[in-house]
Design a protein around this motif. Structure first.
Motif, PDB file in Angstrom:
ATOM      1  N   VAL A   1    -102.447-115.132 -43.351  1.00  0.00           N
ATOM      2  CA  VAL A   1    -103.170-115.373 -42.366  1.00  0.00           C
ATOM      3  C   VAL A   1    -102.752-116.599 -41.521  1.00  0.00           C
ATOM      4  O   VAL A   1    -102.732-116.639 -40.504  1.00  0.00           O
ATOM      5  CB  VAL A   1    -104.738-115.321 -42.716  1.00  0.00           C
ATOM      6  CG1 VAL A   1    -105.691-115.971 -41.722  1.00  0.00           C
ATOM      7  CG2 VAL A   1    -105.158-114.045 -43.465  1.00  0.00           C
TER       8      VAL A   1
ATOM      9  N   ASP B   1    -113.359 -97.597 -43.985  1.00  0.00           N
ATOM     10  CA  ASP B   1    -114.321 -98.771 -43.637  1.00  0.00           C
ATOM     11  C   ASP B   1    -114.529 -99.774 -44.853  1.00  0.00           C
ATOM     12  O   ASP B   1    -114.594-101.022 -44.579  1.00  0.00           O
ATOM     13  CB  ASP B   1    -115.629 -98.323 -43.300  1.00  0.00           C
ATOM     14  CG  ASP B   1    -115.670 -97.309 -41.892  1.00  0.00           C
ATOM     15  OD1 ASP B   1    -114.401 -97.512 -41.341  1.00  0.00           O
ATOM     16  OD2 ASP B   1    -116.641 -96.568 -41.576  1.00  0.00           O
ATOM     17  N   LEU B   2    -114.698 -99.508 -45.850  1.00  0.00           N
ATOM     18  CA  LEU B   2    -114.961-100.400 -46.949  1.00  0.00           C
ATOM     19  C   LEU B   2    -113.705-101.335 -47.182  1.00  0.00           C
ATOM     20  O   LEU B   2    -113.724-102.404 -47.669  1.00  0.00           O
ATOM     21  CB  LEU B   2    -115.329 -99.612 -48.450  1.00  0.00           C
ATOM     22  CG  LEU B   2    -116.670 -99.112 -48.337  1.00  0.00           C
ATOM     23  CD1 LEU B   2    -116.804 -98.154 -49.575  1.00  0.00           C
ATOM     24  CD2 LEU B   2    -117.839 -99.980 -48.372  1.00  0.00           C
TER      25      LEU B   2
ATOM     26  N   GLN C   1    -104.069-103.469 -46.965  1.00  0.00           N
ATOM     27  CA  GLN C   1    -105.583-102.751 -46.522  1.00  0.00           C
ATOM     28  C   GLN C   1    -105.414-101.253 -47.214  1.00  0.00           C
ATOM     29  O   GLN C   1    -106.413-100.999 -47.579  1.00  0.00           O
ATOM     30  CB  GLN C   1    -105.806-103.252 -45.171  1.00  0.00           C
ATOM     31  CG  GLN C   1    -107.041-102.695 -44.736  1.00  0.00           C
ATOM     32  CD  GLN C   1    -107.619-103.254 -43.416  1.00  0.00           C
ATOM     33  OE1 GLN C   1    -107.671-104.333 -43.116  1.00  0.00           O
ATOM     34  NE2 GLN C   1    -107.953-102.226 -42.540  1.00  0.00           N
TER      35      GLN C   1
ATOM     36  N   ARG D   1    -111.398-102.073 -45.033  1.00  0.00           N
ATOM     37  CA  ARG D   1    -111.474-102.876 -44.030  1.00  0.00           C
ATOM     38  C   ARG D   1    -112.173-104.146 -44.038  1.00  0.00           C
ATOM     39  O   ARG D   1    -112.175-105.261 -43.818  1.00  0.00           O
ATOM     40  CB  ARG D   1    -111.372-102.161 -42.446  1.00  0.00           C
ATOM     41  CG  ARG D   1    -111.214-102.968 -41.271  1.00  0.00           C
ATOM     42  CD  ARG D   1    -111.409-102.385 -39.985  1.00  0.00           C
ATOM     43  NE  ARG D   1    -110.582-101.439 -39.727  1.00  0.00           N
ATOM     44  CZ  ARG D   1    -109.206-101.620 -39.403  1.00  0.00           C
ATOM     45  NH1 ARG D   1    -108.876-102.872 -39.249  1.00  0.00           N
ATOM     46  NH2 ARG D   1    -108.451-100.411 -39.253  1.00  0.00           N
ATOM     47  N   PHE D   2    -113.517-103.663 -44.607  1.00  0.00           N
ATOM     48  CA  PHE D   2    -114.614-104.672 -44.714  1.00  0.00           C
ATOM     49  C   PHE D   2    -114.023-105.776 -45.618  1.00  0.00           C
ATOM     50  O   PHE D   2    -114.193-107.000 -45.663  1.00  0.00           O
ATOM     51  CB  PHE D   2    -115.737-103.953 -45.272  1.00  0.00           C
ATOM     52  CG  PHE D   2    -116.947-105.086 -45.752  1.00  0.00           C
ATOM     53  CD1 PHE D   2    -117.701-105.934 -44.780  1.00  0.00           C
ATOM     54  CD2 PHE D   2    -117.214-105.271 -46.971  1.00  0.00           C
ATOM     55  CE1 PHE D   2    -118.692-106.599 -45.266  1.00  0.00           C
ATOM     56  CE2 PHE D   2    -118.061-106.124 -47.319  1.00  0.00           C
ATOM     57  CZ  PHE D   2    -118.827-106.846 -46.543  1.00  0.00           C
TER      58      PHE D   2
ATOM     59  N   SER E   1    -110.938-106.366 -46.408  1.00  0.00           N
ATOM     60  CA  SER E   1    -109.769-107.157 -45.941  1.00  0.00           C
ATOM     61  C   SER E   1    -110.512-108.334 -44.942  1.00  0.00           C
ATOM     62  O   SER E   1    -110.074-109.526 -45.049  1.00  0.00           O
ATOM     63  CB  SER E   1    -108.896-106.359 -45.241  1.00  0.00           C
ATOM     64  OG  SER E   1    -108.261-105.575 -45.920  1.00  0.00           O
ATOM     65  N   THR E   2    -111.381-107.982 -44.366  1.00  0.00           N
ATOM     66  CA  THR E   2    -112.059-108.864 -43.391  1.00  0.00           C
ATOM     67  C   THR E   2    -112.587-110.029 -43.952  1.00  0.00           C
ATOM     68  O   THR E   2    -112.538-111.389 -43.520  1.00  0.00           O
ATOM     69  CB  THR E   2    -113.125-108.030 -42.320  1.00  0.00           C
ATOM     70  OG1 THR E   2    -112.413-107.151 -41.810  1.00  0.00           O
ATOM     71  CG2 THR E   2    -113.819-108.952 -41.530  1.00  0.00           C
ATOM     72  N   VAL E   3    -113.466-109.809 -44.913  1.00  0.00           N
ATOM     73  CA  VAL E   3    -113.970-110.801 -45.793  1.00  0.00           C
ATOM     74  C   VAL E   3    -112.775-111.832 -46.501  1.00  0.00           C
ATOM     75  O   VAL E   3    -112.794-112.966 -46.163  1.00  0.00           O
ATOM     76  CB  VAL E   3    -114.849-110.358 -46.662  1.00  0.00           C
ATOM     77  CG1 VAL E   3    -115.396-111.410 -47.494  1.00  0.00           C
ATOM     78  CG2 VAL E   3    -115.821-109.648 -46.032  1.00  0.00           C
TER      79      VAL E   3
ATOM     80  N   GLN F   1    -109.884-112.269 -45.189  1.00  0.00           N
ATOM     81  CA  GLN F   1    -109.241-112.910 -44.006  1.00  0.00           C
ATOM     82  C   GLN F   1    -110.153-113.938 -43.641  1.00  0.00           C
ATOM     83  O   GLN F   1    -109.726-115.129 -43.162  1.00  0.00           O
ATOM     84  CB  GLN F   1    -108.741-111.888 -43.177  1.00  0.00           C
ATOM     85  CG  GLN F   1    -107.737-111.184 -43.545  1.00  0.00           C
ATOM     86  CD  GLN F   1    -107.516-109.790 -42.915  1.00  0.00           C
ATOM     87  OE1 GLN F   1    -108.201-109.525 -41.950  1.00  0.00           O
ATOM     88  NE2 GLN F   1    -106.673-109.002 -43.151  1.00  0.00           N
ATOM     89  N   GLY F   2    -111.425-113.907 -43.404  1.00  0.00           N
ATOM     90  CA  GLY F   2    -112.231-114.840 -42.897  1.00  0.00           C
ATOM     91  C   GLY F   2    -112.326-115.965 -43.966  1.00  0.00           C
ATOM     92  O   GLY F   2    -112.576-117.238 -43.785  1.00  0.00           O
ATOM     93  N   MET F   3    -112.266-115.752 -45.247  1.00  0.00           N
ATOM     94  CA  MET F   3    -112.339-116.719 -46.297  1.00  0.00           C
ATOM     95  C   MET F   3    -111.165-117.591 -46.126  1.00  0.00           C
ATOM     96  O   MET F   3    -110.993-118.709 -46.321  1.00  0.00           O
ATOM     97  CB  MET F   3    -112.124-116.018 -47.776  1.00  0.00           C
ATOM     98  CG  MET F   3    -113.504-115.545 -48.089  1.00  0.00           C
ATOM     99  SD  MET F   3    -113.793-114.389 -49.586  1.00  0.00           S
ATOM    100  CE  MET F   3    -112.545-115.375 -50.667  1.00  0.00           C
TER     101      MET F   3
ATOM    102  N   ARG G   1    -100.516-107.607 -43.987  1.00  0.00           N
ATOM    103  CA  ARG G   1    -102.112-107.206 -44.118  1.00  0.00           C
ATOM    104  C   ARG G   1    -102.426-105.917 -44.145  1.00  0.00           C
ATOM    105  O   ARG G   1    -103.306-105.616 -44.927  1.00  0.00           O
ATOM    106  CB  ARG G   1    -102.738-108.293 -42.997  1.00  0.00           C
ATOM    107  CG  ARG G   1    -102.462-109.800 -43.132  1.00  0.00           C
ATOM    108  CD  ARG G   1    -103.455-110.411 -42.128  1.00  0.00           C
ATOM    109  NE  ARG G   1    -103.390-110.077 -40.757  1.00  0.00           N
ATOM    110  CZ  ARG G   1    -102.658-110.814 -39.868  1.00  0.00           C
ATOM    111  NH1 ARG G   1    -101.909-111.958 -40.391  1.00  0.00           N
ATOM    112  NH2 ARG G   1    -102.706-110.476 -38.794  1.00  0.00           N
TER     113      ARG G   1
ATOM    114  N   ALA H   1     -98.902-109.236 -39.717  1.00  0.00           N
ATOM    115  CA  ALA H   1     -99.740-108.280 -39.620  1.00  0.00           C
ATOM    116  C   ALA H   1     -99.729-106.960 -40.126  1.00  0.00           C
ATOM    117  O   ALA H   1    -100.532-106.332 -40.643  1.00  0.00           O
ATOM    118  CB  ALA H   1    -100.036-108.152 -37.814  1.00  0.00           C
TER     119      ALA H   1
END
Lengths: 199, 199
Positions: free
Chosen positions: B112, B161-162, B137, B164-165, B167-169, B171-173, B133, B130
Motif C-alpha cells: 500500500v 464481496d467478503l 484478494q 474485498r471487505f 482487503s479493504t479493512v 488496506q485501511g489499517m 493486492r 495494485a
DNA sequence: TGTTATCTGTACTGTTCGGTATTGAAAGTA
DNA sequence: TACTTTCAATACCGAACAGTACAGATAACA
C-alpha cells in the motif's frame, strides 16, 4: 487582503480555475509525483506566475488541499448531521464511494493518496495529511459520543473504536478505488461495513 | 545459476542483508521517495555494486517486494489454511495488525505504502503493487468460495464481496498504521470488522 | 501622456536525480 | 609468479528537479 489597489497589470488567469487544475494533478500523482512542469502545464501558466500567485510547491499543495476539503469532502459535514449514528455511517461511507469514483476526479481520496510514504523533504506534507485524517476521525468520534449519550448507540458501544473503524474502511476504499474498484463494488463493501452498526 | 565458477574477486557484502536494508528504505519512504543515495547508504555499498548485484532501481524494488511478500506477508498463506471462513478472516486481520506494527519494520504495508500515487515514470511500479493486492484478494475470494461450498459460509454470502471487505479493512489499517495508530487500536478495529463474519 | 505597479515569458540558477565509464584492488587458476 | 576474472571506489554523465533574475508587456493613476 485581496482588496488592495488594483494598480498594475491585471492577472491574466483565473486563480480559482488554476488552483482546481493543480488540485487535479496533485490528486492523481501525489505530492512528490507532481513536478512544477506538470503543474504549470495543467494550470496553463508559467512558473513565475505560479510562484507569485500561490507561493512555492508546498504552499500550492496546501491551498489545493484546503480547496479539496471544502469541496469534494464537504459531504462529511452533512453526514455528521444525520439523526442517528447509523445514518451518519451510511452517509459517510456511501458519500465516500461517490466521491472516490466520481469520473470528474482521479480515483481515491487526496488525503490518502497525496503522500502516504515520502522522502524527508515531503515529510511536512505527509504529516499534514495524517493530521487532517486524524481530525476528521475525531469529528466522527465526537458525533458517536453524542449518539451514545442520546441512546442512539448502545451503552456498551465504543465511539472511538467505531469512528476508527469507519475511517479505516473509508481509507481502505481509497486504496481500492486507486486499484480500479468500481462504484458498485465499493457499495457492496459499504453494505458489509454497515452491519457493524445497529439499526 | 549462482553456481558458476567462483573465479574473480568475491563480493564483499551479503546480498541478502543488502536487500533487506533496501526493503526497509523502500518500505519507509515509498518507491519514488527513495533515492539511490538513500539506498546505497542504507545498504552500505556503492552505486556500481548495487547495479551489478540488483540491476537498476526498479529491479531492486521488485526484488525487495518479492522478499517482502515471502517474508513479512507470509502470514497470509497460513491464514488461508484456517478451517473456517471466520478463522481465515481472524488470522488475516490480526496477522495484519502484528505485521503493520512490528517495531522492527516501518508502519503499514509495503504493497500500500510503496506507490499509491506517483509520476508517469513510476507507473509500472504502481501497477505492480495494485496487481499484487488484487492477487491477494483473489486468493481470499477463492478461499471464501470454498467455504461457501462447504457450508461454512451461509448460502446467501458473497465470497467476492467478503474478500474485498477484508482487503479493504487491511488496506485501511495500513493507512492508519502509517498515521500512528497503535497495535491495540488496530486490534479493536479488527474486532469490529469481524462482526461481519458468522461464528 | 508619463509614471508606477504588477503581471507574463524566457532563460537561467544550483542541486539532485538515476545511471555509468574507468581505474585499481583482490581473488582463483595455471 | 603471471594471468584472468570479478568486484570496489571515485568521479563523472545528461536530464530533471524546485526555484528565480530579468526584461518586456499592460493596466490604473496622476
Amino acid at each position: 487582503m485581496k482588496l488592495k489597489t488594483k494598480i498594475g497589470r491585471p492577472r491574466a488567469f483565473d486563480t480559482d480555475e488554476a488552483l482546481e487544475s493543480a488540485l487535479q494533478v496533485f490528486w492523481r500523482k501525489g505530492y512528490e509525483g507532481t513536478s512544477l512542469t506538470d503543474l504549470t502545464e495543467a494550470m496553463g501558466i508559467n512558473r513565475p506566475s505560479l510562484y507569485s500567485a500561490f507561493g512555492n510547491k508546498e504552499d500550492l499543495f496546501r491551498k489545493a488541499l484546503t480547496r479539496y476539503a471544502e469541496g469534494s469532502v464537504s459531504f462529511v459535514r452533512n453526514a455528521l448531521e444525520a439523526p442517528t449514528a447509523r445514518g451518519v455511517a451510511e452517509k459517510l461511507l456511501y458519500g465516500a464511494t461517490e466521491m472516490m469514483n466520481d469520473p470528474r476526479n482521479p480515483p481515491g481520496c487526496l488525503m490518502v493518496q497525496g503522500a502516504l510514504s515520502c522522502s524527508e523533504t515531503a515529510e511536512p506534507i505527509r504529516q499534514e495529511l495524517a493530521a487532517r485524517r486524524a481530525a476528521g476521525q475525531a469529528k466522527i468520534r465526537e458525533r458517536f459520543e453524542r449518539a451514545k449519550k442520546e441512546g442512539d448507540l448502545p451503552a456498551d458501544a465504543n465511539p472511538a473504536d467505531l469512528a476508527r473503524f469507519v475511517s479505516t474502511v473509508m481509507q481502505g476504499m481509497s486504496v481500492q478505488a486507486s486499484g480500479g474498484a468500481t462504484h458498485a463494488e465499493l457499495r457492496r463493501v459499504v453494505q458489509l461495513a454497515l452491519r457493524v452498526f445497529p439499526g
